[in-house]
Scaffold this active site. Structure first.
Site, PDB file in Angstrom:
ATOM      1  N   HIS A  61       0.827  -1.209   0.000  1.00 39.72           N
ATOM      2  CA  HIS A  61       0.000   0.000   0.000  1.00 39.72           C
ATOM      3  C   HIS A  61       0.867   1.267   0.000  1.00 39.72           C
ATOM      4  CE1 HIS A  61      -3.528   2.507   1.222  1.00 39.72           C
ATOM      5  NE2 HIS A  61      -2.551   3.252   1.712  1.00 39.72           N
ATOM      6  N   GLU A  62       1.741   1.352   0.995  1.00 38.74           N
ATOM      7  CA  GLU A  62       2.551   2.574   1.107  1.00 38.74           C
ATOM      8  C   GLU A  62       3.465   2.734  -0.095  1.00 38.74           C
ATOM      9  OE1 GLU A  62       1.759   4.807   3.097  1.00 38.74           O
ATOM     10  OE2 GLU A  62       0.422   3.563   4.316  1.00 38.74           O
TER      11      GLU A  62
ATOM     12  N   HIS B  47       1.766   4.526  -2.900  1.00 40.06           N
ATOM     13  CA  HIS B  47       1.913   5.983  -2.780  1.00 40.06           C
ATOM     14  C   HIS B  47       3.291   6.410  -3.281  1.00 40.06           C
ATOM     15  CE1 HIS B  47      -1.722   6.754  -0.573  1.00 40.06           C
ATOM     16  NE2 HIS B  47      -1.378   6.025   0.468  1.00 40.06           N
TER      17      HIS B  47
ATOM     18  N   HIS C 242       3.502   6.715  -6.925  1.00 42.64           N
ATOM     19  CA  HIS C 242       2.805   7.930  -7.380  1.00 42.64           C
ATOM     20  C   HIS C 242       3.747   9.134  -7.269  1.00 42.64           C
ATOM     21  CE1 HIS C 242      -1.483   9.954  -7.184  1.00 42.64           C
ATOM     22  NE2 HIS C 242      -0.893  10.150  -8.332  1.00 42.64           N
TER      23      HIS C 242
HETATM   24 ZN   LIG Z   1      -2.519   5.328   1.998  1.00 41.97          ZN
END
Ligand SMILES: [Zn+2]
Length: 732
Positions: A503-504, A507, A510
């Site tokens: 998940h992290e 980011h 991105h």
């Molecule tokens: Zn998040």
């Protein structure tokens, strides 16, 4: 979670930050308006990638640099606002985008250490500077001359020949000014300033109190028998935690969520209940760590602020630049899901109670017992033993052969560890990120282990923002809160932790692929209900048949994870989702309810308000409490997610739909990865979100993959209310 939306750029960033500290009347700390050349912040860092030099920076360097940064930024903004030249894009917005470099430099570094490695000195800096930063933000966004120039550009936009990124930047600035109160009459602007400063103070107080509350709330036991059911490693970690606090016996530190990881293993109902009570009452026991009085004041001040702008409530005021755009759409999204989810919750609760009864439980089964029995049901039906599973998830292997490997397969990037970059903790690892053509495109750091001086949860942020205008490449970090292995033990993490890493890192990708000219629009500086899309999308690769066997290798034997375990993991994915999806949706509902209050509403009784909100939510909240209760809901009271927690399920919906697109187009391939990288990950906030998505997928997002993913489709108890438009209909 992500934190760099709070501090994306010096200009826009501070708007949403509003962290903050002490009483606004406290005299401002004095510091010279210029910074001595000896300050580590006086010049951009000379380290690779302009990474802040944490070996050189002392805690006492932050305050003078923040003060000087604000002064410098003020001078720059004043010069831009007061110039006599006719407004042009470059002399106004271009100049703003190049301003505030010192302030941004120090704040990005400060936020990193204050979030992940804080102490009294840093918290004191936060307390002192937060109201000043809020006022600094007002100085920019309530500057009539500056707004006059932006409005001029808006009115003459047709003649300016702006490229799409510039047009977007103008739109963002214009609305931000409006939203900050630039068009309000003077009397209302005065009220607004007072409210902003009070909010800023309260929000920081909330965060600091909560950190203390979590620390103080940890369950301390002296008798090892109370911990029956925990593994040897967990007990060793608990003993280690006690030692760290100079206490005899064992300490189970609190995570910031309602449920606590040990609850699935602890075999004593009494200990479970104690730990659970410690968690849910960490911040409502009266005394110094009680957050209730802060919350009700924040809620009322936000409602009053919204009213200054003519909005009915804070949610409507704050959602204007989101994909959902308003309260009704966000609420409609949650409402549509409630029947299916609550049906699943009831079903699961019956299973839990039946199992407890069958084992002769004489106590009333509570949410404290849920994970203990759910874990047994998981083992009965799916035969997955979480502790056995952990043996296949060694942290470093998950990072390099899982998280990084997936990114290499999809996007062509590789990672090279470097040891020469100073960090704020010896726990950290640092990597150059190298593109397929050999170019270094970013620096990535990870800080994995829980510490008492680290905020709860996991997050990503930038230490340096990407911008072609400034010639800076991204420096990005992930912070996790995994249980640190006792000395000599392998760093085994849970399946949840593995998912959090993916998940992290979603980011991080991105941020890594950011390709913007203007820092305000760069990378993860996107709407909250879009920013969690790449991260939740990235979680899917953890279970991909080409990725999982590559990293899930037994820490001792080196054996790959057995196929039957993988099959079970896949089957188990829909298990307990009434709980896990439900607790998030309930927290989202609680958040929206707090932020639906009109300005005329009195100060709320927090306990009553929460009980009412949950009772009316349509979810089975008696069996499944919200993931965060109001009193420890850090996201919404101090981390910029107010009226925005719905963004997690909303962006999950986007993530699952995008993953379904991959599956329909051949799954994990470089071509698919490149398309997603080009059309989503590298776009920042340069395009309307719905259009961006449509361009990538060739269609609007659909909610069905989200329901399927969690096995919720079959549980629908009532026909779908036609009420609000589905996300697929938005924008039409
Ligand atoms: Zn998040």
């Amino acid at each position: 979670m992500i934190r760099n939306i709070l501090l994306a750029t010096a200009a826009l960033a501070i708007v949403t930050t509003v962290p903050a500290g002490s009483a606004p009347r406290r005299p401002a700390p004095t510091a010279p308006a210029t910074l001595p050349a000896s300050s580590p912040f006086a010049q951009p860092s000379t380290l690779p990638w302009q990474t802040p030099d944490f070996a050189r920076i002392k805690d006492t360097d932050y305050l003078p640099a923040i003060m000087a940064g604000m002064a410098e930024h003020k001078r720059e903004v004043t010069a831009i606002a007061n110039q006599s030249a006719t407004p042009t894009f470059d002399n106004t917005l271009g100049a703003l985008e190049k301003s505030g470099l010192l302030l941004e430099r120090v704040l990005l570094a400060f936020n990193a250490v204050n979030g992940a490695n804080t102490n009294d000195t840093l918290q004191d800096v936060d307390t002192k500077t937060s109201p000043l930063l809020a006022a600094h933000n007002d100085f920019i966004y309530l500057n009539a001359k500056l707004f006059g120039r932006v409005r001029y550009l808006r009115e003459h936009q047709a003649e300016l020949n702006l490229n799409p990124e510039q047009a977007k930047l103008l739109d963002v600035y214009y609305k931000q000014f409006q939203h900050a109160g630039a068009e309000l009459p003077a009397a209302k602007q005065t009220q607004l300033k007072a409210i902003n400063q009070q909010l800023s103070t309260l929000q920081t107080n909330f965060g600091q109190r909560l950190l203390e509350a979590a620390k103080a709330g940890a369950l301390h036991v002296t008798d090892a028998s109370a911990l029956a059911g925990l593994s040897e490693q967990q007990i060793a970690a608990a003993a280690e935690a006690a030692k760290g606090r100079k206490l005899p016996g064992y300490v189970l530190p609190l995570q910031n969520t309602t449920q606590q990881p040990s609850l699935e293993s602890l075999s004593s109902h009494a200990t479970r209940q104690q730990l659970f009570e410690a968690s849910i009452h960490r911040a409502d026991r009266g005394g110094a760590n009680d957050t209730r009085n802060i919350i009700r004041q924040i809620a009322r001040l936000r409602a009053q602020k919204a009213a200054l702008f003519g909005n009915a409530n804070w949610a409507d005021y704050t959602l204007y630049d989101q994909m959902a755009q308003n309260r009704a759409t966000a609420l409609g999204f949650l409402t549509r899901l409630a029947p299916a989810v609550s049906a699943k919750q009831h079903q699961e609760a019956e299973d839990i109670r039946a199992l407890a009864r069958s084992q002769g439980a004489t106590f009333e089964v509570t949410p404290a017992d849920w994970n203990f029995y759910a874990e047994q049901i998981r083992q009965q039906r799916y035969a997955i033993d979480s502790d056995k599973l952990k043996e296949y998830f060694e942290f470093n292997r998950v990072l390099e052969d899982g998280v990084f490997y997936a990114a290499t397969q999809l996007y062509g990037i590789t990672f090279r560890e470097r040891k020469d970059i100073p960090t704020w903790s010896p726990d950290m690892r640092v990597f150059d990120v190298i593109d397929a053509d050999g170019k270094e495109i970013a620096l990535f750091m990870i800080d994995p282990w829980k510490r008492d001086n680290k905020n709860g949860g996991a997050w990503m942020s930038n230490l340096v923002n990407q911008s072609y205008l400034r010639g800076t490449k991204p420096v990005i970090y992930n912070v996790e809160n995994f249980t640190k292995p006792a000395p000599g033990q392998p760093a085994l993490i849970s399946w949840d932790d593995v998912t959090t890493m993916f998940h992290e890192f979603g980011h991080a990708l991105h941020g890594i692929f950011a390709a913007q000219t203007y820092p305000t629009l760069s990378g993860t500086s996107v709407a909250r209900d879009f920013v969690e899309f790449p991260s939740q999308f990235n979680e899917n690769w953890a279970l991909d048949p080409k990725i999982l066997p590559h990293y899930a290798v037994h820490y001792r034997t080196g054996q790959r994870i057995p196929q039957d375990m993988v099959d079970k993991l896949l089957r188990a994915r829909t298990f307990n989702q009434g709980y896990e999806v439900g607790e998030v949706l309930e927290a989202a509902r609680l958040d929206l309810d707090w932020h639906s209050l009109p300005a005329s509403a009195p100060l709320q009784d927090v306990d009553k308000f929460e009980a009412n909100a949950l009772a009316n939510s349509g979810f089975d909240t008696a069996d499944v409490p919200p993931r965060y209760r109001s009193t420890y809901f850090l996201h919404i009271w101090s981390n910029g997610y107010s009226a925005g927690y719905y963004a997690y399920p909303w962006t999950r919906m986007l993530g699952q739909d995008a993953f379904a697109w991959f599956q329909q187009h051949g799954g994990l391939t470089r071509a698919n990865g490149q398309r997603y990288r080009d059309m989503i990950l590298s776009r920042g906030n340069t395009q309307d979100y719905a259009e961006m998505y449509r361009a990538f997928a060739g269609r609007d997002p659909d909610i069905q993959p989200y329901l399927d993913y969690y096995g919720l489709s079959g549980a629908t108890a009532a026909p779908q209310p036609p009420a609000t438009p589905a996300p697929t209909e938005r924008g039409k």
